[in-house]
Motif scaffolding. Structure first.
Motif, mmCIF file in Angstrom:
data_model
loop_
_atom_site.group_PDB
_atom_site.id
_atom_site.type_symbol
_atom_site.label_atom_id
_atom_site.label_comp_id
_atom_site.label_asym_id
_atom_site.label_seq_id
_atom_site.Cartn_x
_atom_site.Cartn_y
_atom_site.Cartn_z
ATOM 1 N N GLN A 129 0.860 -1.193 0.000
ATOM 2 C CA GLN A 129 0.000 0.000 0.000
ATOM 3 C C GLN A 129 0.893 1.239 0.000
ATOM 4 N N TYR A 130 0.950 2.085 -0.927
ATOM 5 C CA TYR A 130 0.288 2.111 -2.216
ATOM 6 C C TYR A 130 1.365 2.383 -3.258
ATOM 7 N N HIS A 169 -2.991 -6.968 -4.189
ATOM 8 C CA HIS A 169 -2.976 -5.867 -5.146
ATOM 9 C C HIS A 169 -3.083 -6.458 -6.548
ATOM 10 N N CYS A 208 -2.973 -0.731 -10.187
ATOM 11 C CA CYS A 208 -3.502 -1.764 -9.295
ATOM 12 C C CYS A 208 -4.966 -1.998 -9.636
ATOM 13 N N GLU A 210 -6.744 -4.524 -8.055
ATOM 14 C CA GLU A 210 -7.412 -5.230 -6.941
ATOM 15 C C GLU A 210 -7.565 -4.229 -5.814
ATOM 16 N N TYR A 211 -8.797 -3.991 -5.387
ATOM 17 C CA TYR A 211 -9.030 -2.957 -4.379
ATOM 18 C C TYR A 211 -8.192 -3.234 -3.127
ATOM 19 N N CYS A 212 -7.406 -2.243 -2.735
ATOM 20 C CA CYS A 212 -6.422 -2.469 -1.676
ATOM 21 C C CYS A 212 -6.485 -1.405 -0.587
ATOM 22 N N HIS A 216 -5.916 3.090 -3.450
ATOM 23 C CA HIS A 216 -5.991 2.171 -4.591
ATOM 24 C C HIS A 216 -5.830 2.875 -5.951
ATOM 25 N N TYR B 47 -15.058 5.071 -0.387
ATOM 26 C CA TYR B 47 -14.891 3.624 -0.188
ATOM 27 C C TYR B 47 -15.755 3.086 0.957
ATOM 28 N N ASN B 361 -11.355 -7.213 -13.262
ATOM 29 C CA ASN B 361 -11.388 -6.020 -12.402
ATOM 30 C C ASN B 361 -11.389 -4.701 -13.161
ATOM 31 N N ARG B 431 -13.665 0.203 -9.086
ATOM 32 C CA ARG B 431 -13.342 0.586 -7.711
ATOM 33 C C ARG B 431 -12.275 1.684 -7.643
#
Lengths: 226, 481
Positions: A129-130, A169, A208, A210-212, A216, B47, B361, B431
C-alpha cells in the motif's frame, strides 16, 4: 526450466525473500505446455471485438424478446408448435457453440503462454500500500522500497515475479494508449509469474486492479520497452 | 399453508428491502457522480459508501429471494414463521452493526472483505471486529432460516424427490413442483456458502485474536471468500428464478410449469456448476492450480446451458403466441429473463480465461453483475413483491398503469449498465474513486451512468409506491387472511 510444483513460499509472508532459493515458485505446469506465439500488439482490437460481440448478442436478445412479446398480443395465438424439438435443437446448437469456444479459448490461457521459452529478462515486483518496487534482483521485504529503472526488450519473452508485502494488489500493465495489455495479482505469501512478449516499444504503466484500500487509484509505476 | 402471520412478516420484509434498495441505489448514484466529478467526496467517504452499497445490495436481494421462496413454499409444505421472524431480527441487527462500522467507524475494506485487508486497520479499530461480527450474526440467522426451510421441504419430500430424480423415469408416482426442486437446489447452495462464510469468519477471528501467533494462508482465504461471495450472489438469483417458475404462468393466465426430466436434469447440473464456477474469480492468481482454473471456465460456460435451454426457453415458449395478459408482474419476470441472459453473455465473455486477462477487475465486472442483478434478479423479486402485494390487497394487477414504469426501467437500467460495459471495453479499472487523466472518457461515462441510474431509481420508486399501500393492508385490523 521451471517445474510444475505449487507456488507457495512461506506463509509468514512478511519475512520471505522470494524467487531465489527454492525454484519451486511457478505457475506453469508441464501438462499442457506448448509453444505459443501470442501477438499482443492489438489490444484495442481485442477490446473492440469483445465489446462488439457483446453488443451484437445483447441487441439480438433484446430484439428476439421484443418479437416474442409482440407475438403474444394477438387473440388468435396458438402457442409454440413442437416446443420440445425446438428446445432440443437450441440446446444442441448452444452446447456446440460452447464446446467450440472452449476449444479455441482454453489454449490461449495465460498459464500456457511462452512456457517453453527462456525469459530474456526477469523482473521482481513487490507491491505494498500504495506503491510498487520493481527490480532485476530479488527484493528483500525488510529493505524494500528502492526500485530499479526497468527497461525491457521488445519482441522477447520477459517474466515478472509478482508478490505483495501487505494486502492483495493487482499488477496490471497498460500501454501508452491506456489499454490493458495483461495482468496478474500480487498476493501476499505467493509469487505469481507472468510471462509476456511486448511487441510494441514504449512506456507501459502499471496500475492496481485489486481494491487495496483508500490509495488504490493512485497506486502505479511504469517501465520502458525498447 | 400461508397464514396471516406469514403475510405480515413477508410484508415487513418487502418494505424493508425496498427502503434499503432505494437508499443503496442513491449510494451507488453518489459514487458514480463522484467518479464523474459532478460532486466531490473524500476517498474514505467513497470507499465507505462502496462497502455499504455492496454489502447492502448483496444482502437485501439474497434476503428477498429467501422471502419469496419461504412464502411460495407455503403452498406446498408447512413453513415456519418463527424462523422467518428470527432471520429478520438477525438481519436488522447485522445491518445496523455493518452500517455503524462504515458510517461511524469509516470501515472501507469492500463488501468482499478480501483477506488480509480488513486486518490492515485504516479506520476505527473497533470497526473490523464489529463488521465481521455483524456479518456473522446476519449469516447465522439466514443459515438457520435456510436449514429450516430445507428441513420443511424434506419433511414432505424425500431427498431424491426434492431433487426430482424420480422424473428421470417414466410416469413418476410423485410430482415435485419446480418451486420445490429449485428451492432445494438453491437452499443447499446458500447453506454451503454460509457455512463457508462461518469458516472464513472463524479463521479471521483466530488471526485477529491470536496476537500475531496465527497467520492465515492468503490463497485459501481468497478461495473461501469467492466461494462464499460468488455462490450466495448466484443462488440469490436462482431463488428469484424459483418465483419465475411458480408465478410467471399463473400471472399470465397460462398452465403452470411442470417438472420434466430435462428440468430436473438442468437444476441438478446447475447445483454442480454453481459450486465450482467461483474459480473464475481467481484466474489472475497464477499460483492457483491450473486444473481449478480450467474447471472455472468449464463450469461458467456450462452453467449457461440449463439456464438458457431450460429456464429461458420455457418462459419464451410460454409467451410465444400465448395470448398473454400482461401486467407489471409478468412484464418484470419477462424483462428479468432478458436482462439475466444479456448479463450472462457479459459474464461468459469475462469468464473466458484469455479474455479475463484484459477484463479482470475492469468496469466490465460491475457491468455484467449489475445487468443480471439490477435487470434480472431484482426484477424477479419485484415481480414477486407486486404479485404478493395484489394478493394482500385482493386486487388484480392493472394492465395499463405500468407502461411508464417499464419504459423508465428499460432506459434507465440498460443505459446504466451500458456505461459500465463501455468503460470495461476502454480498460477502465473498477473501484477507482477518481480516474487518472489517461482514462479520458471515464468521467463522462460515470456521469451518464449516474443519470441513467437516476431514471432507473424513478422506476423503482414508482413500483415501490404501487406496492407499499397494498403491503400495509395486512396490518389493518379488518384484514382477512
Amino acid at each position: 526450466m521451471v517445474n510444475g510444483q505449487a507456488g507457495k513460499i512461506n506463509p509468514k509472508f512478511r519475512e520471505f525473500n522470494y524467487g531465489l532459493s527454492s525454484g519451486k515458485v511457478c505457475l506453469i505446469t508441464d501438462a499442457g505446455r506448448r509453444q505459443f506465439h501470442y501477438n499482443k500488439s492489438n489490444e484495442m482490437r481485442e477490446h473492440a471485438i469483445l465489446l462488439t460481440i457483446f453488443l451484437v448478442a445483447a441487441t439480438a436478445i433484446s430484439l428476439f424478446f421484443f418479437f416474442i412479446y409482440r407475438s403474444s398480443l394477438p387473440e388468435d395465438g396458438k402457442g409454440m408448435v413442437n416446443a420440445g424439438k425446438k428446445r432440443l435443437f437450441f440446446a444442441l446448437i448452444l452446447a456446440s457453440v460452447l464446446i467450440i469456444l472452449l476449444t479455441v479459448t482454453l489454449p490461449k490461457s495465460p498459464y500456457f503462454l511462452f512456457a517453453d521459452e527462456t525469459p530474456a529478462k526477469v523482473v521482481y515486483v513487490a507491491a505494498r500500500q500504495y506503491s510498487y518496487t520493481m527490480s532485476y534482483q530479488a527484493i528483500d521485504p525488510k529493505s524494500a522500497g528502492r526500485s530499479d529503472t526497468i527497461e525491457l526488450p521488445v519482441n522477447q519473452p520477459v517474466e515478472f515475479r509478482v508478490t505483495s508485502f501487505d494486502v492483495n494488489h493487482g499488477f496490471s500493465i497498460y500501454n501508452d494508449r491506456a489499454e490493458l495489455v495483461t495482468q496478474t495479482q500480487a498476493m501476499p505469501g505467493y509469487v505469481n509469474r507472468l510471462r509476456w512478449v511486448f511487441t510494441e516499444p514504449g512506456t507501459y504503466n502499471v496500475l492496481c486492479l485489486e481494491y487495496c484500500g483508500v490509495g488504490h487509484p493512485i497506486m502505479r509505476t511504469s517501465f520502458t520497452v525498447k | 399453508m400461508i397464514t396471516r402471520s406469514l403475510k405480515r412478516i413477508t410484508s415487513v420484509w418487502i418494505i424493508t428491502v425496498l427502503v434499503l434498495f432505494v437508499t443503496a441505489i442513491i449510494f451507488g448514484i453518489t459514487m458514480r457522480f463522484n467518479q464523474g466529478k459532478d460532486l466531490t467526496m473524500s476517498p474514505v467517504g467513497f470507499y465507505s459508501l462502496m462497502t455499504t452499497h455492496g454489502i447492502t445490495m448483496i444482502g437485501i436481494w439474497a434476503a428477498a429471494g429467501l422471502v419469496a421462496v419461504n412464502y411460495l413454499l407455503g403452498r406446498y409444505v408447512k413453513v415456519s414463521v418463527s424462523l422467518n421472524v428470527f432471520a429478520f431480527v438477525t438481519t436488522v441487527i447485522g445491518v445496523l452493526m455493518i452500517w455503524a462500522t462504515t458510517f461511524i467507524g469509516k470501515y472501507h475494506a469492500g463488501w468482499t472483505f478480501l483477506y488480509p485487508l480488513p486486518l490492515q486497520v485504516a479506520w476505527a479499530k473497533w470497526a473490523t471486529p464489529v463488521f465481521l461480527f455483524g456479518l456473522g450474526i446476519l449469516g447465522a440467522g439466514w443459515l438457520i432460516w435456510s436449514v429450516g426451510m430445507l428441513l420443511q421441504i424434506l419433511s414432505k419430500y424425500s431427498l431424491k424427490q426434492a431433487f426430482a430424480w424420480q422424473h428421470f423415469s417414466k410416469n413418476p408416482a410423485v410430482e415435485t413442483p419446480p418451486l420445490v426442486l429449485i428451492s432445494t437446489v438453491s437452499l443447499i447452495g446458500i447453506i454451503v456458502s454460509l457455512l463457508t462464510a462461518v469458516i472464513l469468519l472463524v479463521l479471521y477471528f483466530l488471526e485477529y485474536f491470536s496476537g500475531g501467533n496465527f497467520t492465515n494462508d492468503p490463497l485459501l482465504m481468497k478461495n473461501l471468500t469467492y466461494f462464499f461471495g460468488h455462490t450466495i450472489a448466484n443462488e440469490s438469483l436462482y431463488l428469484g428464478l424459483a418465483a419465475v417458475y411458480e408465478l410467471m404462468p399463473e400471472s399470465s393466465g397460462r398452465p403452470r410449469f411442470k417438472t420434466t426430466w430435462y428440468v430436473a436434469l438442468a437444476w441438478n447440473c446447475t447445483l454442480v456448476f454453481i459450486l465450482t464456477a467461483f474459480f473464475h474469480h481467481l484466474y489472475m492468481d497464477f499460483v492457483q492450480p491450473v486444473g481449478f482454473q480450467m474447471i472455472g471456465q468449464l463450469a461458467s460456460y456450462f452453467a449457461s446451458l440449463p439456464a438458457a435451454a431450460v429456464t429461458a426457453f420455457s418462459v419464451i415458449a410460454l409467451v410465444y403466441r400465448g395470448r398473454i395478459r400482461w401486467s407489471l408482474t409478468n412484464t418484470l419476470f419477462f424483462i428479468g429473463i432478458m436482462g439475466w441472459l444479456i448479463g450472462g453473455i457479459g459474464a461468459v465473455i469475462d469468464a473466458t480465461v484469455s479474455n479475463n486477462m484484459i477484463l479482470h477487475n475492469t468496469l466490465w465486472v460491475p457491468a455484467h453483475f449489475h445487468t443480471y442483478n439490477a435487470m434480472g434478479n431484482v426484477l424477479f423479486c419485484l415481480a414477486f413483491f407486486n404479485w404478493v402485494a395484489h394478493e394482500f390487497a385482493g386486487t388484480q394487477a392493472s394492465v395499463k398503469s405500468f407502461r411508464l414504469t417499464t419504459v423508465l426501467l428499460l432506459i434507465g437500467g440498460f443505459g446504466f449498465v451500458l456505461m459500465f460495459y463501455l468503460g470495461g471495453a476502454y480498460s477502465m479499472p473498477r473501484r477507482f474513486s477518481v480516474y487518472p487523466q489517461e482514462f479520458t472518457h471515464a468521467a463522462i461515462l460515470a456521469s451518464l451512468g449516474a443519470w441513467f441510474a437516476t431514471v432507473y431509481l424513478v422506476a423503482i420508486v414508482l413500483i415501490f409506491a404501487n406496492i407499499i399501500k397494498k403491503c400495509l393492508k395486512v396490518f389493518s385490523p379488518s384484514f382477512s387472511s
